[in-house]
Design a protein around this motif. Structure first.
Motif, mmCIF file in Angstrom:
data_model
loop_
_atom_site.group_PDB
_atom_site.id
_atom_site.type_symbol
_atom_site.label_atom_id
_atom_site.label_comp_id
_atom_site.label_asym_id
_atom_site.label_seq_id
_atom_site.Cartn_x
_atom_site.Cartn_y
_atom_site.Cartn_z
ATOM 1 N N ASP A 8 0.614 -1.128 -0.107
ATOM 2 C CA ASP A 8 -0.075 -0.102 0.230
ATOM 3 C C ASP A 8 0.842 1.234 -0.063
ATOM 4 O O ASP A 8 0.567 1.871 -0.667
ATOM 5 C CB ASP A 8 -0.372 0.029 1.377
ATOM 6 C CG ASP A 8 -1.733 -1.096 1.139
ATOM 7 O OD1 ASP A 8 -2.367 -1.728 -0.067
ATOM 8 O OD2 ASP A 8 -2.698 -1.235 1.687
ATOM 9 N N ASN A 48 -5.270 -2.920 -5.287
ATOM 10 C CA ASN A 48 -4.363 -2.272 -5.242
ATOM 11 C C ASN A 48 -4.008 -1.360 -6.473
ATOM 12 O O ASN A 48 -4.519 -0.544 -7.217
ATOM 13 C CB ASN A 48 -3.683 -2.323 -4.196
ATOM 14 C CG ASN A 48 -3.580 -1.669 -2.804
ATOM 15 O OD1 ASN A 48 -5.389 -2.763 -2.543
ATOM 16 N ND2 ASN A 48 -3.450 -2.135 -1.904
ATOM 17 N N SER A 101 -6.926 1.747 -3.206
ATOM 18 C CA SER A 101 -6.044 1.688 -1.864
ATOM 19 C C SER A 101 -6.763 0.472 -1.395
ATOM 20 O O SER A 101 -6.691 -1.026 -0.835
ATOM 21 C CB SER A 101 -5.294 1.991 -1.605
ATOM 22 O OG SER A 101 -3.945 0.561 -0.839
#
Length: 445
Positions: free
Chosen positions: A40, A183, A197
């Protein structure tokens, strides 16, 4: 004397085989959590510094909301392993099902708290005006995956207690791949930004929880263990986990204080802190792989009434922890110039993070001892001592960390305070391990 040395060597080799068999797969499963955060961070970091700073605050809050309930994994591992050592697999799985039901109840409660209070929580953490909207968005969406995250913790504890760390490895690898792909697709392909995300992580966590439930339910049916919620069993699981909850709340308070201090140092500092914290978590989970092996092995030995086997396993795992800490320290020093560009192109963020990474490297041998002894005492069910020891550590760390913005030193000084915190933990755990008071044999403590 020769025969004694040969016996000692054979015992060490036996422990080494047990540790490797459990720790290597556990490492892969454990690093999934920090890898989720690191993925992330890498994806969101290229959106901008404000987005990465927002992710740093939201991730700290989210992991606090989940990690305070890590006893769902740790206490379950110890309890299930003891019953495995005593030869009662049906009771072991029944114990695990109670923990899973408790996880679902706690997950629903956390969602009910986090959703309406997200903006206030972000503000409390001192996020800047530019970072706060991103932090709030990420936190609100990710909160929807909290029940799945807690189920993953509880089910992982069941399998570890059954001496199975391979299945969590397979699920974790699949979850990480899915999380990264989702993501990338949602952040850039669908142009959802930081919200993409968050959604990607929620979907991946739900998939992992489903996979674990399938495995545990199959095991329950095979051993004729009930799947229904049992109020007394759920209450017992909660009571057993209460000391570990206090321990974890104290640890999360330390990490929250560190993040709050970093946020008040500026956007570059909090962004750098997020990157370093992601690495620190990865290193911690790598060391914790030995601790997870310790939980399962110690619980099994104590359940089988083998106190000497538990002592010998503890000694060997400490040796493993020190060696692993030294290796990780060297890796951090060597790779730190190559590590930072993966997460940010901002020169100010890289310049802030580079010296702080040296503090992380210096602390790794200490961390090796801490995580191993933490796992040993958890496997023994010595939660009450772990709770008091962590409260003491929090009391030492807090004033030192809060003085960082006043006395100066920036992020490097803050991570110096983190190293002090780990040193205090090492001393308290070492004293307990040497005392032998943690050794209590039997199917239950």
């Amino acid at each position: 004397m020769t025969q004694a040395r040969a016996t000692s060597k054979a015992t060490r080799r036996q422990h080494d085989r047990e540790i490797v068999a459990l720790a290597v797969p556990a490492f892969g499963a454990l690093v999934a959590e920090p890898l989720f955060v690191m993925a992330d961070s890498a994806i969101v970091g290229h959106l901008g510094t404000a987005q990465l700073a927002g992710l740093g605050v939201a991730s700290a809050l989210l992991m606090t909301a989940v990690s305070v309930f890590v006893f769902l994994a740790y206490a379950t591992t110890a309890a299930v392993a003891r019953r495995v050592g005593a030869g009662d697999l049906q009771a072991a799985i029944r114990q695990g099902m109670d923990s899973i039901w408790l996880a679902l109840l706690l997950g629903a409660a956390v969602i009910a708290v986090v959703l309406p209070t997200a903006p206030s929580l972000v503000e409390l953490f001192g996020a800047s005006d530019t970072a706060a909207p991103y932090a709030t968005t990420y936190l609100r969406i990710s909160a929807l995956g909290i029940p799945a995250m807690l189920v993953v913790l509880a089910a992982t504890g069941v399998l570890r207690g059954l001496q199975d760390t391979r299945t969590p490895l397979y699920v974790a690898v699949a979850g990480f791949v899915a999380n990264a792909a989702l993501n990338l697709g949602l952040v850039y392909g669908a142009d959802l930004g930081i919200a993409g995300s968050a959604w990607g992580t929620v979907i991946a966590q739900c998939g992992m929880a489903t996979a674990y439930l399938v495995v545990v339910v199959r095991g329950a049916r095979r051993h004729q263990a009930s799947l229904r919620p049992d109020a007394a069993g759920i209450k017992a699981s909660a009571h057993a986990g209460l000391p570990l909850l206090v321990r974890t709340l104290s640890l999360r308070a330390i990490l929250m204080i560190a993040t709050a201090v970093a946020a008040r140092l500026g956007d570059a500092d909090i962004a750098a802190h997020q990157i370093i914290l992601s690495l620190w978590s990865l290193l911690a989970f790598a060391l914790d792989a030995i601790a997870i092996a310790g939980q399962a092995i110690i619980g099994r030995y104590l359940g089988a009434d083998d106190a000497e086997g538990a002592r010998a396993a503890c000694r060997r795992m400490v040796e493993w922890g020190i060696a692993a800490g030294i290796v990780l320290a060297l890796l951090v020093v060597i790779t730190r110039p190559l590590f930072l560009p993966l997460f940010t192109s901002d020169t100010a963020v890289k310049d802030t993070a580079l010296p702080a990474l040296l503090m992380v490297a210096l602390s790794q041998p200490i961390c090796g001892v801490v995580f191993v002894l933490d796992g040993v005492l958890m496997g023994a069910g010595d939660g009450r001592y772990l709770a008091w020891a962590m409260v003491l550590t929090l009391a030492v760390f807090t004033p030192v960390a809060l003085l960082v913005p006043v006395l100066g030193g920036g992020l490097t000084a803050l991570w110096g305070a983190m190293t002090l915190m780990m040193t205090v933990r090492m001393l308290t755990l070492w004293w307990r391990a040497r005392s032998g008071r943690w050794i209590v044999t039997g199917a239950t403590r």
